[in-house]
Design a protein around this motif. Structure first.
Motif, mmCIF file in Angstrom:
data_model
loop_
_atom_site.group_PDB
_atom_site.id
_atom_site.type_symbol
_atom_site.label_atom_id
_atom_site.label_comp_id
_atom_site.label_asym_id
_atom_site.label_seq_id
_atom_site.Cartn_x
_atom_site.Cartn_y
_atom_site.Cartn_z
ATOM 1 N N LEU A 25 0.501 5.018 -11.797
ATOM 2 C CA LEU A 25 1.538 4.105 -11.160
ATOM 3 C C LEU A 25 1.769 5.348 -9.476
ATOM 4 C CD1 LEU A 25 5.104 3.804 -12.702
ATOM 5 C CD2 LEU A 25 4.290 5.428 -10.480
ATOM 6 N N GLU A 26 1.585 6.798 -9.823
ATOM 7 C CA GLU A 26 1.992 6.766 -8.510
ATOM 8 C C GLU A 26 0.248 6.850 -7.398
ATOM 9 O OE1 GLU A 26 1.553 11.433 -10.040
ATOM 10 O OE2 GLU A 26 3.818 11.686 -10.543
ATOM 11 N N ARG A 27 -0.229 6.310 -8.028
ATOM 12 C CA ARG A 27 -1.540 5.965 -7.308
ATOM 13 C C ARG A 27 -0.511 4.662 -6.832
ATOM 14 N NH1 ARG A 27 -7.242 4.258 -8.510
ATOM 15 N NH2 ARG A 27 -8.429 4.168 -6.812
ATOM 16 N N TYR A 28 -0.476 3.610 -7.309
ATOM 17 C CA TYR A 28 0.281 3.133 -6.419
ATOM 18 C C TYR A 28 1.441 2.956 -5.649
ATOM 19 C CZ TYR A 28 2.350 -2.099 -6.180
ATOM 20 O OH TYR A 28 2.407 -3.068 -5.402
ATOM 21 N N ALA A 29 2.059 4.022 -5.969
ATOM 22 C CA ALA A 29 3.530 4.095 -5.052
ATOM 23 C C ALA A 29 2.544 4.978 -3.832
ATOM 24 C CB ALA A 29 4.221 5.319 -6.045
ATOM 25 N N LYS A 30 1.493 5.486 -3.537
ATOM 26 C CA LYS A 30 1.046 6.159 -2.550
ATOM 27 C C LYS A 30 0.267 4.347 -2.466
ATOM 28 C CE LYS A 30 -2.516 9.500 -1.071
ATOM 29 N NZ LYS A 30 -3.264 10.449 -1.427
ATOM 30 N N PHE A 31 -0.123 3.932 -2.395
ATOM 31 C CA PHE A 31 -0.663 2.691 -1.304
ATOM 32 C C PHE A 31 0.002 2.065 -0.644
ATOM 33 C CE2 PHE A 31 -0.610 -1.820 -3.018
ATOM 34 C CZ PHE A 31 -1.662 -2.330 -1.271
ATOM 35 N N VAL A 32 1.302 1.923 -1.872
ATOM 36 C CA VAL A 32 2.091 1.434 -1.263
ATOM 37 C C VAL A 32 2.966 1.826 0.541
ATOM 38 C CG1 VAL A 32 5.150 0.463 -1.450
ATOM 39 C CG2 VAL A 32 3.136 0.368 -3.080
ATOM 40 N N LYS A 33 3.081 2.904 -0.407
ATOM 41 C CA LYS A 33 2.980 4.265 1.502
ATOM 42 C C LYS A 33 2.259 3.606 2.329
ATOM 43 C CE LYS A 33 4.203 8.536 2.386
ATOM 44 N NZ LYS A 33 4.147 10.058 1.986
ATOM 45 N N GLU A 34 1.065 3.939 2.317
ATOM 46 C CA GLU A 34 0.589 3.504 2.794
ATOM 47 C C GLU A 34 0.225 2.473 3.631
ATOM 48 O OE1 GLU A 34 -4.210 4.959 1.616
ATOM 49 O OE2 GLU A 34 -2.974 7.087 1.321
ATOM 50 N N ARG A 35 0.859 1.416 3.061
ATOM 51 C CA ARG A 35 0.838 -0.002 3.732
ATOM 52 C C ARG A 35 1.691 -0.432 4.066
ATOM 53 N NH1 ARG A 35 0.638 -5.547 2.653
ATOM 54 N NH2 ARG A 35 1.929 -6.463 3.627
ATOM 55 N N LEU A 36 3.083 0.680 3.988
ATOM 56 C CA LEU A 36 4.571 0.272 4.623
ATOM 57 C C LEU A 36 3.975 1.524 5.964
ATOM 58 C CD1 LEU A 36 6.032 2.884 4.982
ATOM 59 C CD2 LEU A 36 7.036 2.593 1.954
ATOM 60 N N GLU A 37 3.651 2.403 6.291
ATOM 61 C CA GLU A 37 2.685 3.390 6.970
ATOM 62 C C GLU A 37 2.791 2.055 8.437
ATOM 63 O OE1 GLU A 37 1.169 6.636 5.709
ATOM 64 O OE2 GLU A 37 2.684 7.833 5.466
ATOM 65 N N ILE A 38 1.939 1.728 7.455
ATOM 66 C CA ILE A 38 0.433 0.453 8.327
ATOM 67 C C ILE A 38 1.438 -0.712 8.890
ATOM 68 C CG2 ILE A 38 -1.564 -1.250 8.328
ATOM 69 C CD1 ILE A 38 -3.016 0.289 6.749
ATOM 70 N N GLU A 39 2.753 -1.341 8.448
ATOM 71 C CA GLU A 39 3.853 -1.865 9.217
ATOM 72 C C GLU A 39 4.276 -1.544 10.078
ATOM 73 O OE1 GLU A 39 3.475 -4.831 8.138
ATOM 74 O OE2 GLU A 39 2.753 -4.880 6.826
ATOM 75 N N VAL A 223 5.227 -2.899 -17.447
ATOM 76 C CA VAL A 223 5.864 -4.057 -16.957
ATOM 77 C C VAL A 223 6.711 -3.502 -15.623
ATOM 78 C CG1 VAL A 223 8.148 -5.260 -17.623
ATOM 79 C CG2 VAL A 223 7.150 -4.380 -19.171
ATOM 80 N N LYS A 224 7.104 -2.491 -15.372
ATOM 81 C CA LYS A 224 7.527 -1.859 -13.844
ATOM 82 C C LYS A 224 6.458 -2.131 -12.775
ATOM 83 C CE LYS A 224 10.862 0.014 -12.428
ATOM 84 N NZ LYS A 224 12.141 -0.388 -11.766
ATOM 85 N N LEU A 225 5.203 -2.011 -13.346
ATOM 86 C CA LEU A 225 3.922 -2.029 -12.382
ATOM 87 C C LEU A 225 4.441 -3.401 -11.991
ATOM 88 C CD1 LEU A 225 1.001 0.434 -13.077
ATOM 89 C CD2 LEU A 225 2.567 0.027 -11.626
ATOM 90 N N GLY A 226 4.059 -4.683 -13.364
ATOM 91 C CA GLY A 226 4.297 -6.093 -12.808
ATOM 92 C C GLY A 226 5.138 -6.198 -11.768
ATOM 93 N N GLU A 227 6.467 -6.325 -12.248
ATOM 94 C CA GLU A 227 8.043 -6.108 -11.225
ATOM 95 C C GLU A 227 7.423 -5.516 -9.946
ATOM 96 O OE1 GLU A 227 10.955 -4.552 -13.562
ATOM 97 O OE2 GLU A 227 11.199 -5.802 -14.788
ATOM 98 N N MET A 228 7.075 -4.712 -9.621
ATOM 99 C CA MET A 228 6.801 -3.315 -8.779
ATOM 100 C C MET A 228 5.366 -4.474 -7.912
ATOM 101 S SD MET A 228 8.870 -1.097 -7.718
ATOM 102 C CE MET A 228 9.631 -2.447 -9.157
ATOM 103 N N TYR A 229 4.517 -4.874 -7.960
ATOM 104 C CA TYR A 229 3.711 -6.108 -7.845
ATOM 105 C C TYR A 229 4.104 -7.201 -7.133
ATOM 106 C CZ TYR A 229 -0.264 -3.035 -10.162
ATOM 107 O OH TYR A 229 -0.993 -2.123 -10.528
#
Length: 595
Positions: A25-39, A223-229
């Protein structure tokens, strides 16, 4: 399928699995962080790109071409698009990354709690087992001691040599050991029963419940991961309509490009208002050659009453555009040609020497190098604000724009005056609200500003009327020039046309060569001569844009005094400048006064 029943003995593996789930879960959060930094970086670079190609500019520099306007519209849409990328980054940071990090902390705390409960249950079961094992060992020891005491008692009881006291003592010891063995047996049975009971509770109640809680936690994490996706995708989907509008705006801007309108703007921006140059007059250099009456060559114009054929008369071509943009100027040292009278049998024209032709070519080559010098002089001219250095069409547009701006300022001053008068009336009716006299200085200042603005508007309107008058009559002058070109008995006036009014001869200044009147310092047509003047006093012309003159010197007037005390004149050598109106005696031509 339950972890509590199927995985009752996999506590360590469940511990590792729950830790892996939180790490994922924390790895996916890190992915989202890097994605928003790219944005964020993408949006920042887009805004920098827009700022680079859309610099700040004044109103006069605002683009008017449809291609430029469309490009700046595209830049605005791209700026909005960059804003939507920033919205995506912000939403991802708040709704996805931030939520994941908070949920991760909650999962860590919940997992720790469940594992602690499991370890406590295991420790309690181990403690019960130790108690049972200790009671078992004690019971075993007591039984062995009892058996040993029984053997001793039986041996002494069968021994004839043993005394009665020894037998009694061994018997009492046997009873004691048997009693202790019995107590140990009872204790062991109780501990065993307790351990079995706790062990059943451990593996059928406590551990299943703990593992079920861990299973629920892991399922909620999934379930939370699915909601975040889904939320991750929703953030993108939410801005798609606005991004589509931005793209539609770019397409609309592309459709608004109009090549015809851009071409019209080019014409409007650079149209000078001048007309194309007319035909060059034929200059016959063979008229001084003696010919017989029967010789009918085309080079000899026919005479009629001792006068040249008006079709071949050499006229001044005033206000024309010439090759290389300038009409060459004759050096002042060469006197202007005159029209001498000839006998009726012959007509002669002045000779044009090869030296004069060479001077023509030299002046044509050097014309452009002289232009900047007079432009610099004109910048310092007292009447530069009339925009006389511009071509007529451009001058008219600039003056009209200036008048519009002055009218706007005047309207503001009038509105301010009306507001002050209303406030003054209110103060007069209600003195407690304020002193009416305190507004009088402001009202007077506003009225003064209005008078200044009206004066400026009137001055600019007079210049505009002058430009429109000249611009409107230019074609008429062009048409009349052809008629005057064939005047049979005329003489050349200072404006470059022929006139039959011989009464003007005593007032006209000495006529220079026709080429002397060409303005070699300006891009537009030279100003026509509207009269002449005689210097009453000498003037040193020390200021930039002024002209040096000597007392009694005769000059040509090319622009009247606009009310500022300066008159624009031209010397016979072609030099132009401004002189004080009070220093000269001005005589205007009749046709100039009437026009």
């Amino acid at each position: 399928m339950s972890w509590g029943t199927d995985l009752w003995d996999q506590f360590e593996n469940l511990d590792k699995h729950s830790q892996w789930g939180i790490d994922f879960l924390e790895r996916y959060a890190k992915f989202v962080k890097e994605r928003l930094e790219i944005e964020q970086t993408y949006a920042k670079q887009l805004r920098s790109l827009v700022k680079k190609y859309c610099p700040k500019r004044s109103k006069e520099d605002e683009p008017r071409f449809t291609s430029c306007l469309s490009f700046y519209s595209i830049l605005n849409e791209l700026n909005d698009y960059a804003g939507q990328r920033e919205v995506v980054a912000e939403e991802m940071g708040h709704r996805v990354y931030g939520e994941l990090m908070r949920y991760s902390q909650d999962l860590k705390a919940e997992r720790k709690h469940h594992l602690q409960e499991g370890r406590k249950a295991q420790q309690y079961l181990d403690q019960c087992w130790k108690h049972m094992d200790n009671s078992k060992k004690k019971f075993e020891r007591e039984c062995k001691e009892a058996e040993k005491s029984q053997l001793i008692y039986e041996r002494l009881d069968n021994d004839i040599n043993a005394t009665k006291s020894e037998v009694e003592k061994a018997k009492s010891q046997l009873y004691l050991r048997q009693h202790m063995a019995e107590e140990s047996k009872n204790e062991y049975a109780a501990q065993l029963q307790n351990f079995n009971s706790e062990q059943w509770k451990h593996f059928n109640v406590a551990i299943p419940q703990i593992f079920k809680n861990l299973q629920d936690m892991d399922e909620r994490r999934t379930v939370k991961l699915g909601e975040m996706y889904r939320c991750f995708a929703e953030v993108e989907r939410r801005v798609i309509p606005i991004i589509s509008k931005c793209l539609e705006g770019m397409v609309t801007a592309a459709k608004n490009v109009n090549e015809r309108r851009d071409s019209g703007i080019v014409v409007e921006s650079f149209k000078s208002g001048f007309e194309p140059p007319g035909d060059f007059p034929f200059e016959d250099f063979s008229q001084n050659i003696q010919r017989t009456g029967s010789d009918g060559t085309i080079g000899t114009p026919k005479m009629e009453g001792g006068k040249p054929d008006p079709k071949h008369a050499v006229s001044r071509t005033k206000n024309k555009l010439w090759l290389f943009g300038k009409k060459p100027k004759i050096p002042p040292s060469i006197p202007p040609p005159s029209l001498p009278s000839f006998p009726s049998g012959h007509f002669q024209t002045p000779k044009f020497s090869t030296e004069r032709i060479a001077n023509h070519l030299s002046e044509m080559k050097n014309a452009k190098s002289k232009i900047p010098s007079f432009r610099t002089v004109k910048r310092g001219a007292p009447t530069l604000e009339d925009l006389s250095h511009l071509p007529p069409e451009q001058r008219r547009k600039k003056l009209q724009h200036r008048i519009d701006e002055l009218n706007k300022e005047l309207q503001k001053e009038m509105d301010q005056r009306d507001a002050l008068n209303k406030m003054k009336d209110v103060y007069e009716k209600n003195p407690q609200m304020g002193d009416p006299g305190s507004l009088q200085p402001k009202i007077s200042e506003t009225i003064c500003n209005m008078e200044k603005l009206r004066s400026e508007i009137h001055k600019n309107e007079s210049w505009l009327a002058e430009v429109e008058g000249k611009h409107g009559s230019r074609s008429e002058r062009r048409a009349s020039a052809d008629v005057n070109h064939h005047a049979p008995h005329g003489r050349e006036s200072p404006e470059g046309s022929y006139t039959d009014d011989h009464s003007q001869e005593h007032r006209s200044p000495p006529q220079p060569d026709p080429h002397e009147f060409d303005d070699e310092f300006d891009d537009d047509d030279p100003l026509p001569v509207i009269g002449h003047c005689k210097a009453l006093y000498s003037f040193d012309g020390s200021n930039e844009g002024t002209l040096v003159m000597k007392e009694n010197e005769v000059l040509y007037v090319i622009e009247e005094d606009k009310g500022d005390g300066w008159t624009r004149v031209r010397k016979q050598g072609g030099e132009e400048g401004y002189v004080p109106t009070s220093y000269v005696e001005i005589t205007l031509e009749k046709n100039s006064k009437g026009s």
